[in-house]
Write an enzyme that holds these catalytic residues in place. Structure first.
Site, PDB file in Angstrom:
ATOM      1  N   ARG A 293     -12.442  15.507   8.461  1.00  0.00           N
ATOM      2  CA  ARG A 293     -13.224  15.830   7.247  1.00  0.00           C
ATOM      3  C   ARG A 293     -14.677  16.144   7.611  1.00  0.00           C
ATOM      4  NH1 ARG A 293     -11.470  10.624   3.882  1.00  0.00           N
ATOM      5  NH2 ARG A 293      -9.942  10.128   5.498  1.00  0.00           N
TER       6      ARG A 293
ATOM      7  N   HIS B 210     -13.010   2.774   0.326  1.00  0.00           N
ATOM      8  CA  HIS B 210     -12.964   1.679   1.318  1.00  0.00           C
ATOM      9  C   HIS B 210     -13.619   0.404   0.784  1.00  0.00           C
ATOM     10  CE1 HIS B 210     -13.365   5.162   4.451  1.00  0.00           C
ATOM     11  NE2 HIS B 210     -12.091   4.837   4.356  1.00  0.00           N
TER      12      HIS B 210
ATOM     13  N   ARG C  42      -2.549  -2.077  -3.481  1.00  0.00           N
ATOM     14  CA  ARG C  42      -3.789  -1.345  -3.204  1.00  0.00           C
ATOM     15  C   ARG C  42      -3.768  -0.085  -4.074  1.00  0.00           C
ATOM     16  NH1 ARG C  42      -5.016   3.162   0.973  1.00  0.00           N
ATOM     17  NH2 ARG C  42      -7.251   3.305   0.711  1.00  0.00           N
TER      18      ARG C  42
ATOM     19  N   GLU D  47      -8.109  -5.519   5.035  1.00  0.00           N
ATOM     20  CA  GLU D  47      -7.991  -5.156   3.620  1.00  0.00           C
ATOM     21  C   GLU D  47      -6.810  -5.855   2.953  1.00  0.00           C
ATOM     22  OE1 GLU D  47      -8.545  -1.176   5.317  1.00  0.00           O
ATOM     23  OE2 GLU D  47      -9.275  -0.613   3.346  1.00  0.00           O
TER      24      GLU D  47
ATOM     25  N   ASN E   9       0.865  -1.171   0.000  1.00  0.00           N
ATOM     26  CA  ASN E   9       0.000   0.000   0.000  1.00  0.00           C
ATOM     27  C   ASN E   9       0.905   1.225   0.000  1.00  0.00           C
ATOM     28  OD1 ASN E   9      -1.767   2.056   0.499  1.00  0.00           O
ATOM     29  ND2 ASN E   9      -2.693   1.134   2.317  1.00  0.00           N
TER      30      ASN E   9
ATOM     31  N   GLY F  73     -15.370   1.529  14.825  1.00  0.00           N
ATOM     32  CA  GLY F  73     -16.385   0.470  14.771  1.00  0.00           C
ATOM     33  C   GLY F  73     -16.005  -0.762  15.584  1.00  0.00           C
ATOM     34  N   GLU F  74     -14.703  -1.072  15.596  1.00  0.00           N
ATOM     35  CA  GLU F  74     -14.257  -2.281  16.296  1.00  0.00           C
ATOM     36  C   GLU F  74     -14.082  -2.072  17.798  1.00  0.00           C
ATOM     37  OE1 GLU F  74     -10.657  -3.563  14.248  1.00  0.00           O
ATOM     38  OE2 GLU F  74     -11.682  -3.271  12.337  1.00  0.00           O
ATOM     39  N   ASN F  75     -13.924  -0.790  18.194  1.00  0.00           N
ATOM     40  CA  ASN F  75     -13.540  -0.535  19.587  1.00  0.00           C
ATOM     41  C   ASN F  75     -14.471   0.329  20.428  1.00  0.00           C
ATOM     42  OD1 ASN F  75     -10.781  -1.790  19.707  1.00  0.00           O
ATOM     43  ND2 ASN F  75     -10.506  -0.444  17.955  1.00  0.00           N
TER      44      ASN F  75
ATOM     45  N   LEU G 203     -15.872   2.621  10.238  1.00  0.00           N
ATOM     46  CA  LEU G 203     -15.716   3.825  11.065  1.00  0.00           C
ATOM     47  C   LEU G 203     -14.282   3.907  11.569  1.00  0.00           C
ATOM     48  CD1 LEU G 203     -18.967   3.365  13.280  1.00  0.00           C
ATOM     49  CD2 LEU G 203     -18.804   4.305  10.969  1.00  0.00           C
ATOM     50  N   GLY G 204     -13.439   4.600  10.815  1.00  0.00           N
ATOM     51  CA  GLY G 204     -12.040   4.784  11.212  1.00  0.00           C
ATOM     52  C   GLY G 204     -11.734   6.269  11.159  1.00  0.00           C
TER      53      GLY G 204
ATOM     54  N   GLY H  18     -11.180   1.203  13.187  1.00  0.00           N
ATOM     55  CA  GLY H  18     -10.788   1.588  14.545  1.00  0.00           C
ATOM     56  C   GLY H  18     -11.939   1.925  15.481  1.00  0.00           C
TER      57      GLY H  18
HETATM   58  P1  ADP Z   1      -7.515   4.607   9.531  1.00  0.00           P
HETATM   59  O1  ADP Z   1      -8.722   5.114   8.813  1.00  0.00           O
HETATM   60  O2  ADP Z   1      -6.411   5.610   9.633  1.00  0.00           O
HETATM   61  O3  ADP Z   1      -7.084   3.211   9.154  1.00  0.00           O
HETATM   62  P2  ADP Z   1      -8.408   3.339  11.992  1.00  0.00           P
HETATM   63  O4  ADP Z   1      -9.304   2.363  11.368  1.00  0.00           O
HETATM   64  O5  ADP Z   1      -7.165   2.873  12.658  1.00  0.00           O
HETATM   65  O6  ADP Z   1      -8.036   4.536  11.037  1.00  0.00           O
HETATM   66  O7  ADP Z   1      -9.276   4.153  13.087  1.00  0.00           O
HETATM   67  C1  ADP Z   1      -8.761   5.199  13.814  1.00  0.00           C
HETATM   68  C2  ADP Z   1      -9.841   5.686  14.758  1.00  0.00           C
HETATM   69  O8  ADP Z   1     -10.217   4.604  15.635  1.00  0.00           O
HETATM   70  C3  ADP Z   1      -9.410   6.850  15.643  1.00  0.00           C
HETATM   71  O9  ADP Z   1     -10.428   7.839  15.704  1.00  0.00           O
HETATM   72  C4  ADP Z   1      -9.257   6.174  16.987  1.00  0.00           C
HETATM   73  O10 ADP Z   1      -9.521   7.060  18.054  1.00  0.00           O
HETATM   74  C5  ADP Z   1     -10.338   5.126  16.926  1.00  0.00           C
HETATM   75  N1  ADP Z   1     -10.116   4.124  17.980  1.00  0.00           N
HETATM   76  C6  ADP Z   1      -9.108   3.243  18.109  1.00  0.00           C
HETATM   77  N2  ADP Z   1      -9.210   2.554  19.259  1.00  0.00           N
HETATM   78  C7  ADP Z   1     -10.315   3.020  19.897  1.00  0.00           C
HETATM   79  C8  ADP Z   1     -10.965   2.740  21.141  1.00  0.00           C
HETATM   80  N3  ADP Z   1     -10.471   1.836  21.974  1.00  0.00           N
HETATM   81  N4  ADP Z   1     -12.095   3.407  21.429  1.00  0.00           N
HETATM   82  C9  ADP Z   1     -12.587   4.348  20.598  1.00  0.00           C
HETATM   83  N5  ADP Z   1     -12.029   4.664  19.417  1.00  0.00           N
HETATM   84  C10 ADP Z   1     -10.907   4.027  19.069  1.00  0.00           C
END
Ligand code: ADP
Length: 397
Positions: free
Chosen positions: A241, A180, A91, A384, A7, A333-335, A209-210, A331
């Protein structure tokens, strides 16, 4: 069979080497600050110590050479010879309307990619540099291009058009492309596997949601609408953004504040979203922390983010005339546990019910819905690179 996934960004290069027998990762790494001061290669070989090499990296060709040297290094390498790399998957951000799926890279394909530069002036040029550099360093190795836009090429015209004069679409390609795509494709396929249903029968909204954010309506395995558009700012607010804004605000601001193209572009891409609203940070963790401590603007940023996710899931359920599953990935969505809970509470009318205990999870694959929920809600970490490796293998063999 070993597949190298690359990438290539304007100043960075991420890579992963897969053993496709079992889809395990043999090494992954990152070259940062190409062409800038303080360039560094960070290499993580499977079962060995991480290494960091700081040296001058004046261009992408040097970066690719360093990556290949690291992969074959006698101490921290993971292969003996470059011949072991059977194929390389790249990519690529923008494939325009020309690329509706992944392709084997030929000189003709490179020419077509150059024609797409106008659509992605920041992203496609470094992608092409990466391809050219690999071609030089390991000539003859088959290469495959996997596009961020390709998965969305199934969006019907009524959904990809903007209400601008038709000529702008016809002559200039002004339309929704979406991004994406690899992530939306991966998690929607995975969702079907987890639910043990043929993807053809499913209506899914995938929420990536990143730092960048996009939601996609996936009907029968095909993207039928998505929130990012011609560029990468529309839909839900993102780290920096702006998300959806009334386009008249842009011309208004340009006139009243006497802003030129660069300045307005900078506001829309770099000064808006979570950062612009909260004044705190673009990072969701910081926003959550500040909101918790009572920062009103951080609370507002969080509420806006959640509201827009809810709104688009509702809109896409309508667009597909039904909804079987919602998938959270990337990031946030997963956390972000509380955020997922708030979004799902806003969608109770669709029959969505989640189990708080199951939802109390970060970064792992899990069905967080209650047994009797009419719509399944899944958390699926995106992958990805694996998707690119699979596409590469499929086209080469
Ligand atoms: P990218 O689009 O750069 O690949 P990521 O998918 O890594 O980004 O997502 C980054 C986002 O995920 C950031 O806003 C970060 O704060 C959020 N994030 C990561 N870990 C957590 C967490 N434990 N709780 C809430 N948000 C999180």
């Amino acid at each position: 069979m070993k597949v190298l996934v690359i990438n290539c960004g304007s100043s960075s290069l991420k890579y992963k080497l897969f053993n496709m027998e079992d889809e395990s990762v043999l090494a992954n790494g990152l070259v940062e600050r190409i062409k800038l001061e303080g360039s560094v290669l960070k290499h993580e070989p499977l079962g060995k110590e991480k290494v960091e090499i700081s040296t001058e990296i004046p261009d992408h060709e040097v970066a690719i050479k360093m990556m290949l040297d690291a992969l074959t290094h006698p101490d921290y390498g993971v292969i003996k010879d470059l011949n072991e790399i059977s194929a390389v998957g790249h990519r690529i951000v923008h494939g325009g309307e020309k690329f509706t799926g992944s392709v084997k890279i030929t000189d003709e394909v490179i020419k077509s990619l150059e024609e797409c530069i106008e659509l992605a002036p920041l992203h496609n040029p470094p992608n092409i540099l990466g391809i050219e550099a690999v071609k030089k360093q390991i000539p003859g190795v088959p290469m495959v291009g996997v596009f961020d836009t390709a998965f969305h090429q199934t969006i019907p015209q009524k959904a990809f058009m903007y209400g601008l004069p038709y000529e702008y679409y016809k002559n200039k390609g002004l339309r929704r492309y979406g991004f994406h795509g690899t992530s939306h494709q991966y998690v929607s396929q995975r969702a079907a596997e987890i639910l043990k249903k043929p993807i053809k029968e499913l209506k899914i909204v995938t929420c990536h949601l990143g730092n960048g954010v996009s939601l996609t309506a996936v009907k029968g395995g095909k993207s039928v609408d998505t929130t990012l558009g011609f560029g990468t700012v529309s839909g839900v607010i993102m780290g920096t953004r702006c998300g959806d804004v009334d386009p008249v605000l842009i011309t208004y601001l340009m006139e009243k504040e006497n802003l030129n193209y660069e300045q307005i572009n900078d506001i829309l891409h770099k000064k808006s979203g979570l950062l612009g609203i909260s004044g705190v940070s673009s990072d969701m963790r910081d926003i959550e922390e500040a909101a918790e401590k009572g920062n009103k603007r951080a609370q507002l940023a969080l509420e806006m983010f959640e509201y827009m996710v809810i709104k688009y899931i509702g809109a896409y359920a309508a667009a597909m005339n039904g909804l079987d599953a919602v998938v959270f990935t990337a990031g946030i969505g997963e956390n972000a546990i509380q955020l997922r809970k708030n979004v799902c509470e806003g969608l109770k009318f669709l029959g969505i019910e989640i189990d708080d205990e199951k939802n109390n999870a970060r970064g792992k694959e899990i069905d967080i819905s209650k047994q009797n929920s009419k719509v399944r809600v899944l958390v699926i970490p995106t992958n990805e690179e694996l998707m690119i490796a699979r596409e590469t293998k499929a086209l080469v063999y």
